[in-house]
Each structure stands twice: as C-alpha cells, then as structure tokens.
Design an enzyme around this catalytic site. Structure first.
Site, short mmCIF file in Angstrom:
data_model
loop_
_atom_site.label_atom_id
_atom_site.label_comp_id
_atom_site.label_asym_id
_atom_site.label_seq_id
_atom_site.Cartn_x
_atom_site.Cartn_y
_atom_site.Cartn_z
N ASP A 26 11.35 -1.44 0.39
CA ASP A 26 11.89 -2.79 0.59
C ASP A 26 13.35 -2.84 0.16
OD1 ASP A 26 11.91 -5.43 1.26
OD2 ASP A 26 10.60 -6.10 -0.37
N HIS A 70 18.36 -0.27 7.63
CA HIS A 70 17.18 0.50 8.05
C HIS A 70 17.56 1.97 8.32
CE1 HIS A 70 14.92 -3.08 7.99
NE2 HIS A 70 15.40 -3.61 9.09
N LEU A 106 2.33 18.89 2.49
CA LEU A 106 2.41 17.44 2.28
C LEU A 106 1.99 16.67 3.53
CD1 LEU A 106 3.63 14.94 0.61
CD2 LEU A 106 5.68 15.31 1.99
C1 FPP Z 1 11.76 -3.78 4.39
O1 FPP Z 1 13.07 -4.08 4.00
C2 FPP Z 1 11.80 -2.58 5.21
C3 FPP Z 1 11.27 -2.48 6.46
C4 FPP Z 1 10.55 -3.55 7.14
C5 FPP Z 1 11.44 -1.25 7.23
C6 FPP Z 1 11.25 -0.01 6.46
C7 FPP Z 1 11.62 1.14 7.27
C8 FPP Z 1 12.32 2.18 6.81
C9 FPP Z 1 12.80 2.30 5.43
C10 FPP Z 1 12.63 3.34 7.66
C11 FPP Z 1 11.38 3.96 8.19
C12 FPP Z 1 11.61 5.27 8.72
C13 FPP Z 1 10.83 5.87 9.63
C14 FPP Z 1 11.11 7.26 9.95
C15 FPP Z 1 9.74 5.21 10.34
P1 FPP Z 1 13.71 -5.44 4.48
O2 FPP Z 1 14.43 -5.21 5.76
O3 FPP Z 1 12.69 -6.51 4.51
O4 FPP Z 1 14.75 -5.70 3.35
P2 FPP Z 1 15.21 -7.11 2.78
O5 FPP Z 1 14.00 -7.69 2.07
O6 FPP Z 1 16.31 -6.75 1.85
O7 FPP Z 1 15.66 -7.94 3.94
#
Ligand code: FPP
Length: 263
Positions: A37, A54, A148
C-alpha cells in the site's frame, strides 16, 4: 544494520542468513503475505501521476522477491489487485492490469535462473485476456520450478473466495460426494484458492494503514501482523528484515500455552 548483499551471486547468497546474523535456530517465516500500500501517496509526494507510484511499486516487487528468495522464504503472496480496485479510474485499472506483463517481461530470465514459481490467486476469468495470457504463460513456464512461490493476488477478495468455496462444497454435498457431518475446518481450507499453500506466518502492510482490506481472512487466523508507515515503493530489503526480526521476537501460541508457561 542490513548488509547490502542481496541480489548477489549464488555462492554469496548461501551465507545470507549468516551475514544477516540469523542463526539456523532463527525462524524464517515460510510464507510472507504483503498488502502493498502507498503507491499513490508516494507518487503524490513527488507530484507524479499515481501510475508512477505503481511503476515504482513494481520495482519493489522485484527487489523483495529477490530478497525473499535469498532468505529461503518458501512463499511470498502479494496483494496486487483487489476485487474492490475495479472502482478506480479506468486509466489506473488499465495500468495495473498491464503490470504483470511489464514485470514478467523483464524479470522472467531471473525467475527461471532463481527457480521461482509464479502463481496467482483471484478471479482470473474477469481479468483482461492479455493479463490472463501473460499470467498463464508464466505459471505454465515455471510450474516445475521448486524454489520460492511468488503468488500474486490479482482480482482477489477473501469474502468472494469464501463464497466460492461454500458453493463448491454445497455442490459436492448435493451430489452426495460430501457428507455435511464430515465438513470441518480442513474441508474449507481445501476449497480455498490457497489450498496448496501453507498459511502465512507473517503479514506485512505498508503505508500506515492498519486493516486487512478483505485479504486472506480465513488464512490469517494465526498469522503475526506487522505494520509499517513506509510506503510500498520505499519498502526495501532492510524493511523486510525489520519485519522478520520483529516476527522472530513474537511468541506464537496458537491459543495455547508455551512449555515454560505450563506449571
Ligand atoms: C495500493 O496502493 C496498491 C495497489 C492497488 C497496487 C499494488 C500493485 C503493485 C505494487 C505492483 C504489482 C506488481 C505486479 C507485478 C503485479 P494505493 O495506490 O492504494 O496507494 P495510496 O493508498 O497511497 O493511494
């Protein structure tokens, strides 16, 4: 202090535990689950679009997968897209759906070299065909890898998972293949998407949020939780080690007592 040794040669990796001051008696969690997050906030702090967060988050996935592999962790489950994330703007959803392809394109040679097995859990059928295809190809290509397990939760929601398990169980009951009286906790466990995986030992959530957000509600019953204010793109090997050290200090009793506590 964490020594900067991750991602080095196989020979060097062998002594990683030792170099991190972890003896063989120090328990390394077998399964770590992470709610990644804070990508949006990371981007906002830099006046960048959310998708830049992201993208940076994807780089952290690579870093942490390497580190987990080096440490001998068996399963790393990453919450990459929840069933609730469809509510985000289409442009952001589209970007997130393209991340597995970006990630696997660049990381696949190393995945094979490291003997990592890619898996996913979630309602795959609702993902765009292109996302399904890259995930299917990666799972197929790595299915015999024995290192893994890198398990992506994509379009995953724990309540939906439980509903699906209940329906599947009811179908078996109605066909006469399953007796209601024989249903126990292990039956339910076996009908979940994680049936082939051990339950997580450690759950990490980044960015200061302290909630589960519909993630692995059944599987986390006895998991140790660790929360950090660090935003996911800033999460690194050192933060992971901090979580593991905190885990090692926990006293896991599973509702019972430890030997020394029994008089
Ligand atoms: C939440 O942060 C994050 C997500 C919804 C996406 C997570 C995805 C990744 C970290 C990359 C995944 C990688 C692969 C290879 C599939 P947010 O956007 O809600 O953050 P915020 O709360 O600060 O807005």
């Amino acid at each position: 202090m964490l020594k900067n040794i991750f991602g080095k040669s196989k020979k060097e990796k062998k002594s990683l535990k030792e170099q991190q001051n972890l003896s063989n008696n120090d328990l390394i969690p077998s399964h770590i689950a992470i709610i990644m997050d804070g990508n949006g906030r990371w981007a906002k702090k830099r006046a960048l679009p959310r998708v830049a967060g992201h993208h940076e988050g994807m780089k952290t996935v690579r870093k942490i997968a390497r580190c987990a592999d080096d440490l001998g962790i068996k399963v790393l489950t990453l919450y990459a897209f929840s069933t609730e994330n469809w509510k985000r703007p289409k442009s952001e959803v589209d970007y997130l759906m393209g991340l597995p392809e970006k990630f696997l394109k660049s990381f696949m040679p190393e995945i094979m070299e490291r003997n990592i097995r890619v898996q996913m859990m979630g309602e795959k059928e609702a993902l765009p065909t292109s996302t399904q295809t890259v995930l299917n190809e990666a799972m197929e290509r790595t299915k015999n890898n024995s290192g893994l397990i890198l398990n992506f939760a994509m379009n995953y929601g724990s309540r939906a998972e439980i509903v699906r398990a209940m329906k599947d169980i009811m179908v078996e009951v109605s066909k006469g293949n399953l007796n209601v009286d024989s249903i126990d906790e292990s039956t339910i466990t076996n009908y979940l998407m994680t049936s082939q995986l051990p339950e997580p030992d450690l759950l990490i959530r980044t960015s200061g949020e302290v909630r589960l957000s519909n993630f692995m509600l059944w599987q986390l019953a006895y998991t140790e939780f660790w929360f950090t204010d660090t935003l996911w793109p800033d999460f690194n090997e050192e933060t992971l080690m901090e979580a593991i050290h905190a885990f090692q200090k926990r006293n896991r009793r599973y509702g019972g007592l430890k030997g020394e506590e029994i008089n």
